[in-house]
Design an enzyme around this catalytic site. Structure first.
Site, PDB file in Angstrom:
ATOM      1  N   SER A 163       0.812  -1.211   0.000  1.00 56.29           N
ATOM      2  CA  SER A 163       0.000   0.000   0.000  1.00 56.29           C
ATOM      3  C   SER A 163       0.848   1.264   0.000  1.00 56.29           C
ATOM      4  CB  SER A 163      -0.963  -0.056   1.193  1.00 56.29           C
ATOM      5  OG  SER A 163      -1.926   0.950   1.115  1.00 56.29           O
ATOM      6  N   LYS A 194      -0.808  -4.195  -3.263  1.00 53.55           N
ATOM      7  CA  LYS A 194      -2.091  -3.616  -2.843  1.00 53.55           C
ATOM      8  C   LYS A 194      -2.229  -2.223  -3.462  1.00 53.55           C
ATOM      9  CE  LYS A 194      -4.973  -2.345   1.124  1.00 53.55           C
ATOM     10  NZ  LYS A 194      -5.191  -0.932   0.764  1.00 53.55           N
ATOM     11  N   GLN A 212      -8.946   2.551   0.466  1.00 52.83           N
ATOM     12  CA  GLN A 212     -10.121   2.377   1.318  1.00 52.83           C
ATOM     13  C   GLN A 212     -10.490   3.700   1.997  1.00 52.83           C
ATOM     14  OE1 GLN A 212      -7.636  -0.295   1.514  1.00 52.83           O
ATOM     15  NE2 GLN A 212      -9.027  -1.060  -0.059  1.00 52.83           N
TER      16      GLN A 212
END
Length: 529
Positions: free
Chosen positions: A284, A309, A313
Site C-alpha cells: 500500500s 495492494k 479504502q
C-alpha cells in the site's frame, strides 16, 4: 430495526440510476429480518445477524473492504493515530509475572521512577502474579483515559518489600520510525514500520540528525515489512526525495474522479543517491513511495516483489459506532501502473499469495517471477520497463535465504524460547551491562553472547521438543548470539540500536551499500531498459 438502517445507510450515496435498486434491497432485507425476529423457531440476535451479513457482503467485493465493529475501531486506529493513553511501558510476561521491559521516554511510568526489570505484582489492589495473565489482560488493566489513576505495587531486585507507585495515565506516543543511523561514513539508514500521523515529523527529525554527518551522500530507506497506513503520509515521504511538481500518485474509481497528488518544492533529500528496500510484506503506502521513486528514476529499489495492494479504502462511520472501510478507488503510480495483484479467485486464494510465491520459487530466484506482460509501462525519465498488476518489482533482486537449517532457529524464536532466555539473563545482569558498557559503542565493540547462554537455549528447545539435528543446531548458534545481542541492545539502549546490531552482515543491507558506493554501477542500473 436500527441495524438494518445502519447496514444500508452508507449505500445511499449511490448514483441516481442505482438508488432505486438500493432502496428495494433495503426493504427486502429489512422484511427478512422482521420475519426472522417475529416467526423464527429459536431466539435470535438481530444485531449479530446484521453484522454477519455486512461481513459476508463485503467479502464478495474485494479483500480489503472490511467491517470494523464498534469495539475494534479504537484499537485499530491507535497505530495510525500515533498514540494511545496509558502508563507508558513495554512489557513481557515472564513465568506468569508482568515484567517491565522498557519505559517510554517522557512517559508517566518513567516520570515516577518505574524501571526496566521491575515486576508489577499488584494493580489497584488486585494481585496479578501467578494468575495466568494474558497480554489482553495487561492492556485492559494499564490502559485508560488520560488523567486517570492507577496504583501499582512492584517487586524490584534487592528490595525486600514491594514498592508503591501511583501513576496518572497520559497520552503515550507510538513511533513509526524504528531506526536511523549511519551505515558508514557516506550512507545513512532510516527504517519506517508504518505510515502514521507522526511519520513525516519523525522522518524530518531523523534526516536532520543524519545531515549532521558532513559525509552524508547516500540514503537507504528501509520499507521492508511496512504494511502501509495513511495515503497522505506516503505522499509526504515521497515528496522528500522528488523535485517540485512531480506526480507522486493518482487515485481513480467508478464513483471517485481522478485525483492527482504532486510533490512540493520542499524536500529534505532531493539530491544524493537513494535506495529503497522492499519485500513481500511492503504494501500500500510503501508501494506508493517505492513506485514513485522507481517511476521517476530517482533511486533504486532493492529486495523482493512487494505485496501488491493498489486499492484505496475510505472509512464510513455507521450510526452504532462501527465503521465500514470500503474500497473506493485504485491508486496508480506516476507511470500509470496499478500494482494491485489479482483477487478474482477469491479472498482465500488472495491470502495464500505468500505461500504461492514460496512454492513457486519466486522468493529465491528472480527467474521464477512471472510478470504480467500485458501491463508493461515505462519510467518517466530513463524509459525503463516496469510492470503493473502485482506489486513493485525491485531493480535489484535479493533472495530469501533458502537454507533449510533455519527451521530450528525459527522455532526457537516463534516459541519465545530465546526471548524468555534474554529476559531471564537481563533480570540478573542488567546493571552489570549498564556499568560495564556505558554507551552503545562500547557495548557493540566488546559485548558478545557466551556459549553457555546458547547451550541453555538449545537445552530449553530440547525440553520443548523442537525438531533439530546437529547441523541445524550448529547453524543456529551464531544467529542466536546475534539476535540475543540485538535484543539486549534494544532493552538497554533503545530500538534504534537493535537494528544497528541486527542489520550487520544482512545480505540486503550489504547489497544496498555495495550499489550505492559504486556510482557508475548505480547509474548503469538506473539506465537499463
Amino acid at each position: 430495526m436500527i441495524g438494518i438502517a445502519v447496514f444500508f445507510a452508507f449505500l445511499m450515496g449511490a448514483a441516481p440510476a442505482q438508488a432505486q435498486d438500493v432502496q428495494e434491497s433495503m426493504i427486502k432485507f429489512g422484511r427478512l429480518l422482521r420475519l426472522i425476529d417475529s416467526y423464527y423457531v429459536d431466539s435470535t440476535n438481530v444485531d449479530k445477524l446484521t453484522d454477519e451479513a455486512i461481513v459476508d457482503l463485503l467479502s464478495k467485493l474485494d479483500p480489503h473492504s472490511v467491517y470494523i465493529s464498534k469495539e475494534e475501531v479504537e484499537k485499530m486506529n491507535e497505530p495510525l493515530v500515533g498514540s494511545f493513553e496509558g502508563i507508558g511501558i513495554s512489557f513481557n510476561i515472564l513465568r506468569d509475572t508482568l515484567m517491565v521491559v522498557t519505559t517510554i521516554p517522557g512517559g508517566p511510568s518513567e516520570k515516577v521512577g518505574l524501571m526496566p526489570g521491575d515486576r508489577i505484582m499488584v494493580v489497584d489492589g488486585k494481585p496479578i502474579a501467578g494468575v495466568g495473565l494474558q497480554n489482553s489482560d495487561v492492556m485492559d488493566m494499564l490502559r485508560g483515559d488520560k488523567g486517570t489513576r492507577v496504583d501499582l505495587q512492584v517487586q524490584r531486585n534487592r528490595e525486600v518489600s514491594l514498592l508503591d507507585f501511583t501513576i496518572i495515565r497520559d497520552k503515550i506516543p507510538l513511533y513509526s520510525l524504528d531506526a536511523s543511523y549511519m551505515l558508514n561514513d557516506h550512507t545513512g539508514y532510516i527504517k519506517i514500520n508504518r505510515f502514521a500521523a507522526t511519520t513525516t515529523d519523525e522522518f524530518d527529525t531523523a534526516i536532520a540528525d543524519l545531515k549532521k554527518n558532513p559525509g552524508l551522500e547516500n540514503l537507504v530507506l528501509d520499507l521492508r515489512g511496512n504494511g502501509g497506513g495513511y495515503l497522505k503520509k506516503a505522499i509526504e515521504l515521497a515528496d522528500q526525495f522528488l523535485g517540485p511538481d512531480k506526480l507522486v500518485v493518482y487515485t481513480e474509481g467508478n464513483n471517485d474522479r481522478r485525483k492527482d497528488y504532486e510533490s512540493s518544492a520542499v524536500g529534505e533529500f532531493e539530491h544524493g543517491r537513494l535506495v529503497v528496500l522492499i519485500d513481500e510484506g511492503s504494501a500500500s503506502a510503501s508501494e506508493i513511495v517505492s513506485g514513485a521513486i522507481q517511476d521517476w528514476d530517482r533511486g533504486l529499489i532493492i529486495g523482493r516483489r512487494s505485496f501488491g495492494k493498489g486499492l484505496v479504502q475510505q472509512p464510513f462511520p455507521l450510526t452504532d459506532g462501527s465503521v465500514v472501510r470500503l474500497t473506493t478507488a485504485h491508486y496508480y503510480t506516476p507511470s500509470g501502473r496499478c500494482i494491485q495483484k489479482p483477487y478474482d479467485k477469491g479472498v482465500e486464494e488472495y491470502r495464500e499469495d505468500y505461500l504461492h510465491r514460496f512454492e513457486s520459487g519466486e522468493l529465491f530466484s528472480a527467474d521464477s517471477i512471472h510478470l504480467d506482460k500485458s501491463q508493461v509501462y515505462s519510467t518517466l525519465v530513463n524509459k525503463r520497463e516496469v510492470y503493473g498488476g502485482g506489486g513493485i518489482m525491485p531493480d535489484v533482486f535479493v533472495p530469501l535465504d533458502t537454507t533449510s537449517n533455519y527451521a530450528f532457529y525459527n522455532q526457537v524464536i516463534r516459541r519465545n524460547i530465546l526471548n524468555t532466555a534474554i529476559l531471564t539473563y537481563l533480570d540478573s545482569n542488567r546493571e552489570t551491562i549498564k556499568n560495564k558498557y556505558p554507551d552503545f559503542a562500547s557495548y557493540d565493540n566488546k559485548f558478545s553472547i557466551g556459549d553457555e547462554f546458547v547451550e541453555n537455549v538449545i537445552a530449553q528447545a530440547a525440553e520443548e521438543k523442537v525438531d533439530s539435528d546437529k547441523e541445524s543446531i550448529d547453524f543456529a548458534r551464531p544467529l542466536i548470539k546475534k539476535l540475543g545481542k540485538a535484543l539486549i541492545a534494544r532493552d538497554v539502549f533503545g530500538t534504534n540500536y537493535y537494528f544497528q546490531v541486527i542489520n550487520k552482515d544482512e545480505e540486503i543491507i550489504k547489497k544496498a551499500v555495495e550499489v550505492l558506493e559504486n556510482n557508475s554501477n548505480y547509474e548503469k542500473i538506473l539506465a537499463e531498459k
